[in-house]
Enzyme design. Sequence first.
Site, PDB file in Angstrom:
ATOM      1  N   GLU A   1     -12.825  -0.595  -6.826  1.00 53.60           N
ATOM      2  CA  GLU A   1     -13.005  -1.718  -5.669  1.00 53.60           C
ATOM      3  C   GLU A   1     -12.244  -1.074  -4.506  1.00 53.60           C
ATOM      4  O   GLU A   1     -13.031  -0.994  -3.411  1.00 53.60           O
ATOM      5  CB  GLU A   1     -11.816  -2.812  -6.040  1.00 53.60           C
ATOM      6  CG  GLU A   1     -11.881  -3.875  -4.891  1.00 53.60           C
ATOM      7  CD  GLU A   1     -12.944  -4.735  -5.151  1.00 53.60           C
ATOM      8  OE1 GLU A   1     -13.349  -5.384  -4.149  1.00 53.60           O
ATOM      9  OE2 GLU A   1     -13.723  -4.934  -6.442  1.00 53.60           O
TER      10      GLU A   1
ATOM     11  N   GLU B   1      23.781   6.522   5.616  1.00 50.69           N
ATOM     12  CA  GLU B   1      23.341   5.652   6.569  1.00 50.69           C
ATOM     13  C   GLU B   1      23.418   4.066   6.090  1.00 50.69           C
ATOM     14  O   GLU B   1      23.086   3.887   4.632  1.00 50.69           O
ATOM     15  CB  GLU B   1      21.900   5.861   6.963  1.00 50.69           C
ATOM     16  CG  GLU B   1      21.461   6.987   7.598  1.00 50.69           C
ATOM     17  CD  GLU B   1      22.328   7.082   8.866  1.00 50.69           C
ATOM     18  OE1 GLU B   1      22.058   6.016   9.757  1.00 50.69           O
ATOM     19  OE2 GLU B   1      22.936   8.034   9.146  1.00 50.69           O
TER      20      GLU B   1
ATOM     21  N   GLU C   1      21.401   1.777   6.318  1.00 51.99           N
ATOM     22  CA  GLU C   1      20.327   1.086   5.753  1.00 51.99           C
ATOM     23  C   GLU C   1      19.628   2.035   4.632  1.00 51.99           C
ATOM     24  O   GLU C   1      18.533   1.880   4.368  1.00 51.99           O
ATOM     25  CB  GLU C   1      19.050   1.388   6.960  1.00 51.99           C
ATOM     26  CG  GLU C   1      18.936   3.014   7.451  1.00 51.99           C
ATOM     27  CD  GLU C   1      19.961   3.219   8.557  1.00 51.99           C
ATOM     28  OE1 GLU C   1      19.651   4.386   9.282  1.00 51.99           O
ATOM     29  OE2 GLU C   1      20.997   2.703   8.826  1.00 51.99           O
TER      30      GLU C   1
ATOM     31  N   ASP D   1       0.945  -1.242   0.000  1.00 54.89           N
ATOM     32  CA  ASP D   1       0.056   0.151   0.127  1.00 54.89           C
ATOM     33  C   ASP D   1       0.803   1.141  -0.043  1.00 54.89           C
ATOM     34  O   ASP D   1       0.595   2.032   1.243  1.00 54.89           O
ATOM     35  CB  ASP D   1      -0.879  -0.023   1.444  1.00 54.89           C
ATOM     36  CG  ASP D   1      -1.711  -1.405   1.159  1.00 54.89           C
ATOM     37  OD1 ASP D   1      -2.232  -1.729   0.319  1.00 54.89           O
ATOM     38  OD2 ASP D   1      -1.953  -1.594   2.410  1.00 54.89           O
TER      39      ASP D   1
END
Length: 460
Positions: free
Chosen positions: A218, A337, A339, A44
């Site tokens: 939907e 970083e 990450e 999402d």
Amino acid sequence: MIIGRRLFALVRFPLLAVGLLVLALFPAVAKADNPIIQTIYTADPAPLVVNGRVYLYTGHDEDGSTFFTMREWRVWSSADMVNWTDDGSPLNLASFAWADANAWAGHVVARNGQFYWYVPVRQRSTGAMAIGVAVSSSPTGPFRDALGRPLVANGEIDPAVFIDDNGQAYLYWGNPNLWFVRLNPDMISFSGGPTQIPLTTAGFGTRTGDPNRPTLYEEGPWVYKRNGLYYLVFAARCCSEFIAYSTAPGPTGPWTFRGTIMPTQGSSFTNHPGVIDFNGGSYFFYHNGALPGGGGFTRSVAVERFTYNANGTFPTINMTTAGPPQVGTLNPYVRQEAETIAWASGVETERSSEGGMNVGWIENGDWIKVKGAAFGAGAASFTARVASATSGGRIEVRLDNVNGPLVGTCAVPGTGGWQTWTTVSCSVNRPTGTHDLYLRFAGGTGFLLNVNWWQFSGVA
């Protein structure tokens, strides 16, 4: 193997909540850049551009889910659309005292120096779904419940917010119906009541075989304005879903169905759109089940760059493993970083005692890819912030491929704890020009080390 790591986390970090640990592990092919997150399952997507950076808000499908088991929302960010920084989880179910489950598809919007995160959750008191709103002064949080109660509650999901040029904000949401309210300038209240948007076949296409759902709409609305035209992009006709869109002359319609953007593809039976413009390009975010173990309840966010047709319509956009081209390059001479990742194999991330996140759960042969590092005239040394509760290991600095040229090796000692940090440096073989950078980890058996950040220094 994932379950084993999850159980080991209770021993390794007994004082940290398990919810802070990001515990998925995915082997990968080095050439791929989609899905854009490989350390956990994500779903999402809701992208937002802030000050020259894209912030991507996602849900988190738990490992091994057989339903939409989701307890937190996550944030990622990128300046170049290929290297994504894990900014952690600044919002979860515990942030809403009145909610008890279903941290599903949300949307973040910026206004007046604040960031508002609209999310669907299950109400503890009724068991019905409702839309809550959290607020923060930073795009990466932390976020707090702005109301202490739902903003709207009619049992439907998937909020999306659009702020028109005149300053009027609209909240859209709905499955199986489609609703909107006009938000007040404070973004946490609204004027009038919820209004249902008529789902006509002219507006949202024709669905066959389901008399209760005559149109293709939907769920997952995404509303924005471009060149005076209003777009409503949505997940169409479950199941499996595809992505379609409608346009209108105003933010509340009347809507005209325009067709399919992304056909039914991939191994997830749901999909969810997000559309932005960034640095001169247009980008379409979605999710699929492309990672190992992936599927309809273990999804992963991906992105494609696209160009609108001359008349403003969408082209057909297909899922790829390549993803978009890099916008610019990455500067290896400033602190990066650990990450911040284009692709990873074996590693996971967790909350760092020094703030932010760090890369951990590293074993022999694991690696991180950072795309498009611009070394220019050449690098002389590599420095990393590391920790190890064992005897440590090595960081191999390689170029262009996980088994590419080895330009340096940094030894990492034991530091006495997984969050006991030290800084190590090593010389490198003066790489020049622009390369994909691979940090490959080596050593003995078991977990070797953690990495918080890294940085190169140039040739004097």
